[in-house]
Design a protein around this motif. Structure first.
Motif, mmCIF file in Angstrom:
data_model
loop_
_atom_site.group_PDB
_atom_site.id
_atom_site.type_symbol
_atom_site.label_atom_id
_atom_site.label_comp_id
_atom_site.label_asym_id
_atom_site.label_seq_id
_atom_site.Cartn_x
_atom_site.Cartn_y
_atom_site.Cartn_z
ATOM 1 N N LEU A 240 15.788 21.447 -5.762
ATOM 2 C CA LEU A 240 15.069 20.269 -5.269
ATOM 3 C C LEU A 240 13.598 20.304 -5.660
ATOM 4 N N ARG A 241 13.029 21.486 -5.788
ATOM 5 C CA ARG A 241 11.645 21.587 -6.285
ATOM 6 C C ARG A 241 11.565 21.119 -7.733
ATOM 7 N N GLU A 244 11.851 17.383 -7.859
ATOM 8 C CA GLU A 244 10.570 16.736 -7.538
ATOM 9 C C GLU A 244 9.713 16.594 -8.794
ATOM 10 N N LEU A 247 11.161 13.794 -10.926
ATOM 11 C CA LEU A 247 10.866 12.461 -10.394
ATOM 12 C C LEU A 247 9.408 12.077 -10.620
ATOM 13 N N ASP A 281 22.175 19.599 0.639
ATOM 14 C CA ASP A 281 21.185 19.446 -0.426
ATOM 15 C C ASP A 281 21.310 18.082 -1.108
ATOM 16 N N ASP A 284 19.340 15.443 0.729
ATOM 17 C CA ASP A 284 17.928 15.569 0.362
ATOM 18 C C ASP A 284 17.685 14.996 -1.028
ATOM 19 N N MET A 285 18.615 15.247 -1.931
ATOM 20 C CA MET A 285 18.502 14.710 -3.289
ATOM 21 C C MET A 285 18.462 13.180 -3.252
ATOM 22 N N GLU A 287 17.597 11.227 -0.758
ATOM 23 C CA GLU A 287 16.358 10.761 -0.127
ATOM 24 C C GLU A 287 15.197 10.813 -1.101
ATOM 25 N N MET A 288 15.113 11.890 -1.883
ATOM 26 C CA MET A 288 14.023 12.011 -2.853
ATOM 27 C C MET A 288 14.106 10.916 -3.908
ATOM 28 N N TYR A 291 12.941 7.287 -2.901
ATOM 29 C CA TYR A 291 11.519 6.958 -2.810
ATOM 30 C C TYR A 291 10.990 6.293 -4.076
#
Length: 322
Positions: A240-241, A244, A247, A281, A284-285, A287-288, A291
């Motif tokens: 996920l880092r 980020e 993205l 996970d 979370d993916m 949701e990221m 955005y």
């Protein structure tokens, strides 16, 4: 949200794949898409739409005429239930020996592509989020070759379909465990498409010859191809880092549309790969990704563990639809 589905995908049922010198059972079974469709319908109701028809000439948005003709003519040489295993470059227009061709491969790959094209058309009609139940996958197919179970590049075809309407910029984010080498190939010299791929290191994993960090594009496309080649056994926190960072690259590019080539083979229960993402996970993916205020088309790629895939898709959309 809309989900594009074509029931004819069940007629794509490859029996074997050639793994080195061994013939093994092909893992791409119709049930993986059928289960995804069932889960989505249970959670969100009747959001399924049928694939539309398109001129077959749209294949030439991406693929060479020689390749399209080769694949079409190869299937016509086969009998029912016969599978042909390509002998790679120099003889066949394929990058590996484990991508079988049968009597209906061309038509099944075209149906898969039409699901993605339908998703792109819905974006142009004003939809914000589309999921394409494409099967067989597409992201390993290049301009003039197939490979990795991919015959036509669904994400690339959807991208070119969007761009034919005008001055359109598109980002393609590949979240399959294996590098999107075919998509990279199509857009490597193009500065109107940003390609970003997060995947297992190709030093150890398919496609072996592409997906390295130093491959950044060429000519006008230099700087518009980004590869994140990751180590084995990473967990969701590390993944996920990296997502980020990916993205942020997309946000800087400021595209009109985002296409995501999504593979559910990054999960810890997928025994064919080496990432260790947990069920949560993927929420979370989602949701990221949500955005990014960009219309999004998600195209299914690999991921053959149906039990883990249904949880992954459910969590991904829980995150996307917030």
């Amino acid at each position: 949200m809309r989900v594009v589905y074509d029931p004819r995908h069940v007629f794509y049922s490859p029996k074997n794949e050639l793994n080195g010198f061994n013939m093994v059972e092909n893992r791409d079974k119709p049930g993986r898409i059928e289960r995804i469709k069932e889960i989505i319908q249970l959670k969100y109701g009747n959001i399924i739409v049928s694939s539309k028809d398109f001129p077959r000439s749209y294949l030439y948005f991406v693929h060479s005429s020689d390749y399209v003709s080769w694949l079409k003519e190869k299937q016509y040489t086969l009998e029912n239930n016969q599978e042909y295993f390509p002998r790679v470059f120099g003889y066949d227009m394929c990058m590996d020996t484990k991508t079988p061709i049968s009597k209906n491969t061309f038509e099944m790959a075209w149906i898969s592509a039409k699901c993605a094209l339908t998703g792109a058309s819905l974006l142009l009609e004003g939809e914000d989020l589309i999921y394409s139940c494409s099967r067989p996958p597409g992201h390993h197919a290049g301009i003039n070759y197939c490979g990795g179970g991919s015959y036509f590049n669904n994400a690339a075809l959807a991208t070119r379909y969007l761009q034919k309407t005008g001055d359109i910029y598109v980002a393609v984010l590949d979240l399959d465990f294996y590098a999107g080498n075919g998509t990279q190939d199509v857009f490597y010299n193009d500065n109107t498409v940003l390609t970003v791929s997060i995947h297992g290191n190709p030093s150890n994993h398919y496609p072996y010859i592409s997906g390295f960090e130093w491959e950044i594009g060429e000519n006008e496309g230099k700087g518009y191809n980004v590869n994140f080649a990751l180590k084995d056994d990473i967990n969701g926190r590390i993944y996920l880092r990296v997502l980020e960072k990916a993205l942020l690259e997309i946000e800087d590019f400021d595209p009109d549309f985002l296409i995501i080539s999504f593979g559910s083979n990054t999960h810890k229960d997928d025994l064919t790969t080496t990432f260790n993402l947990e069920d949560e996970d993927y929420k979370d993916m989602g949701e990221m990704i949500s955005y990014l205020n960009i219309p999004k088309l998600i195209i299914q790629e690999s991921g053959f563990n149906s039990q883990s895939t249904e949880k992954i898709i459910a969590n991904l959309f829980d995150g996307l639809i917030i």
